[in-house]
Design an enzyme around this catalytic site. Structure first.
Site, PDB file in Angstrom:
ATOM      1  CB  VAL A 120      -0.893   0.162   1.275  1.00 20.76           C
ATOM      2  CG1 VAL A 120      -1.950  -0.944   1.154  1.00 20.76           C
ATOM      3  CG2 VAL A 120      -0.318  -0.184   2.385  1.00 20.76           C
TER       4      VAL A 120
ATOM      5  CE  LYS B  98       9.995   0.948  -3.728  1.00 22.95           C
ATOM      6  NZ  LYS B  98      11.041   2.054  -3.326  1.00 22.95           N
TER       7      LYS B  98
ATOM      8  CG  PHE C 161      10.445   4.357   3.973  1.00 23.33           C
ATOM      9  CD1 PHE C 161       9.715   2.979   4.220  1.00 23.33           C
ATOM     10  CD2 PHE C 161       9.716   5.546   3.750  1.00 23.33           C
ATOM     11  CE1 PHE C 161       8.485   3.011   3.795  1.00 23.33           C
ATOM     12  CE2 PHE C 161       8.230   5.263   3.245  1.00 23.33           C
ATOM     13  CZ  PHE C 161       7.622   4.171   3.322  1.00 23.33           C
ATOM     14  N   GLY C 162      11.722   2.185   2.042  1.00 22.07           N
ATOM     15  CA  GLY C 162      11.216   1.018   1.856  1.00 22.07           C
ATOM     16  C   GLY C 162       9.965   0.814   1.574  1.00 22.07           C
ATOM     17  CE  LYS C 163       9.131  -2.888  -2.327  1.00 25.73           C
ATOM     18  NZ  LYS C 163       8.986  -4.028  -3.252  1.00 25.73           N
ATOM     19  CB  VAL C 164       3.678   1.138   3.662  1.00 29.27           C
ATOM     20  CG1 VAL C 164       2.504   0.596   4.697  1.00 29.27           C
ATOM     21  CG2 VAL C 164       4.668   1.975   4.444  1.00 29.27           C
TER      22      VAL C 164
ATOM     23  CG  ASP D 199       8.895  14.907   4.979  1.00 31.65           C
ATOM     24  OD1 ASP D 199       8.716  15.884   3.955  1.00 31.65           O
ATOM     25  OD2 ASP D 199       8.690  13.691   4.542  1.00 31.65           O
TER      26      ASP D 199
END
EC number: 2.7.11.1
Length: 456
Positions: free
Chosen positions: A134, A136, A139-142, A251
């Site tokens: 869900v 990107k 940092f990576g992915k969720v 942010d």
């Protein structure tokens, strides 16, 4: 309200620590020249770690092609299947009897000196079923996940250790976990669990199924003034709570604001947040999204909590006009516009909205609206119709309710852009030294049921 977090972990979740074999061979971490928000670090080619037979099996989901934990490490890509053939990725159990351990042995040529590093988790990936990708980011992915025992739906944020070490973002990542661990507010995402393995960090948070504010802003182009007023009120309360705790988000942008199923704002992504900001004389690194970045950060001047009020002024302008006030394809020229130009308004923007935005976009942070606290902003005429106590208690009906079909619905997420990022950015991960693994000592966290009840 002060909430105490218990470090006592549920006994039924206890497992034996994982034994890792860590090479002492020097590892060179190469700095990427690309933006940390646009790319992951280059592939490490020196060492490969073999995975246990109990690593996750590759499978796929019915709506979004989702890699399993193995493909997260290997870079393999799941194949799409129809709804009738849909499967849920089931994480193979990693739980072991108390007298057993699991070895991860580097595949190296010749004998090599090693040492044992133990990573102990009370909860791990085997406690969750991964359903959908869900999110990107750099940092990576969720992923959307389901807790095996409780069947509760969560969001799982996966962060690669070698990436944050290379980007010198370890402190920020640990700060994100510490901030979410201590913060409890109706308009800020909750952290429920944190755990790790030898390659990655995992944060288990609320799954907020209304989608990003950015997603809805793209669909609608602009929001009505009443809608903007409501979102601004909820976000101001969230920032006020953070600032009272001496935390600066740094942010704030539409991508980092989610809408829940009822239409309330949820502030998320604390990867750049700063702890212990007590004065206006702090030194902040050049970090964040340029379009939303305060002039003092661009100029490397001393900063404080007022950087968040600048960002929320940019956000308000973006919601009302459909784009940030200072834009340019050339980043240097965009910085110059942020530092020196004033925002320009279309005729349809009301005088009270203009006044509020101009106050928030004051170049001098000491004179910026909010420099003396959120109360300055809350008293502005733009918010004269707002009942702040009712807003905080969620007693005011949101002006827009996202269409959802249940807590696990993902229809408000951008499927097309996520499918383009199914493959992990590199196929192997480096072996971290024991000193590098030590950065993450004490990372694991389980929010207690008592604390969860206090947040309702």
């Amino acid at each position: 309200m002060t909430t105490t977090i218990s470090s006592n972990l549920p006994s039924q979740l206890e497992i034996s620590p994982t034994k890792l074999l860590i090479t002492k061979q020097p590892i060179k971490l190469r700095e990427s020249t690309e933006s940390p928000f646009k790319s992951m670090m280059d592939t490490f080619k020196n060492t490969i770690i073999s995975t246990s037979p109990t690593e996750c099996e590759e499978s796929s989901s019915s709506t979004i092609t989702t890699p399993s934990e193995e493909s997260l490490s290997s870079g393999e890509e799941s194949s799409s299947i129809s709804d009738s053939e849909s499967k849920i990725i089931t994480i193979a159990t990693l739980l072991k009897p108390s007298n057993s351990v699991q070895d991860f042995t580097p595949l190296c040529n010749g004998a090599q000196e090693t040492e044992i590093v133990k990573i102990s988790n009370s909860i791990n990936l085997s406690n969750f079923i991964i359903k959908h990708l869900v999110g990107k980011g750099g940092f990576g992915k969720v992923f959307q996940v389901v807790h095996v025992d409780t069947q509760k739906v969560y969001a799982l944020k996966v962060i690669k250790k070698n990436h944050i070490i290379a980007k010198k973002s370890v402190v920020n990542t640990l700060a994100e976990k510490d901030i979410l661990k201590k913060i409890s507010h109706p308009f800020i995402v909750n952290l429920h669990y944190a755990f790790q393995n030898e390659k990655k960090l995992y944060l288990v948070m609320d799954f907020v199924n209304g989608g990003q504010l950015f997603y809805h802003l793209q669909k609608e182009a602009i929001f009505s003034e009443d809608q903007v007023r409501f979102y601004m009120a909820e976000l101001i309360l969230a920032l006020e709570h953070l600032h009272d705790s001496n935390i600066v988000h740094r942010d704030l942008k539409p991508e980092n604001i989610l809408l829940d199923s009822q239409g309330h704002c949820i502030l998320t992504d604390f990867g750049l947040a700063k702890l212990e900001v007590k004065t206006n004389n702090e030194t902040f690194s050049f970090a964040g999204t340029l379009e939303y970045m305060a002039p003092e950060m661009i100029q490397h001047a001393t900063c404080g909590k007022a950087v968040d009020w600048w960002s929320i002024g940019i956000l308000m302008y973006d919601m009302m006009i459909g784009k940030p006030p200072f834009e340019h394809k050339n980043r240097a020229l965009m910085q110059e516009k942020i530092i020196s130009e004033k925002a320009k308004f279309p005729k349809f923007v009301s005088s009270s909205a203009r006044s509020l935005i101009n106050g928030l976009l004051t170049k001098d942070p000491t004179k910026r609206l909010g420099a003396n606290g959120a109360i300055e902003i809350k008293r502005h005429p733009f918010f004269k119709s707002i009942q702040w106590r009712k807003i905080e208690n969620k007693e005011i009906t949101p002006p827009f309710v996202p269409s959802t079909k249940g807590i696990d619905d993902i229809s408000n997420f951008d499927h097309a852009s996520l499918k383009a990022h199914q493959r992990d950015s590199f196929s192997t991960s480096p072996t971290l030294s024991s000193s590098q693994q030590a950065y993450f000592d004490g990372f694991s966290f389980v929010r207690t049921p008592v604390l969860l009840e206090s947040q309702k």
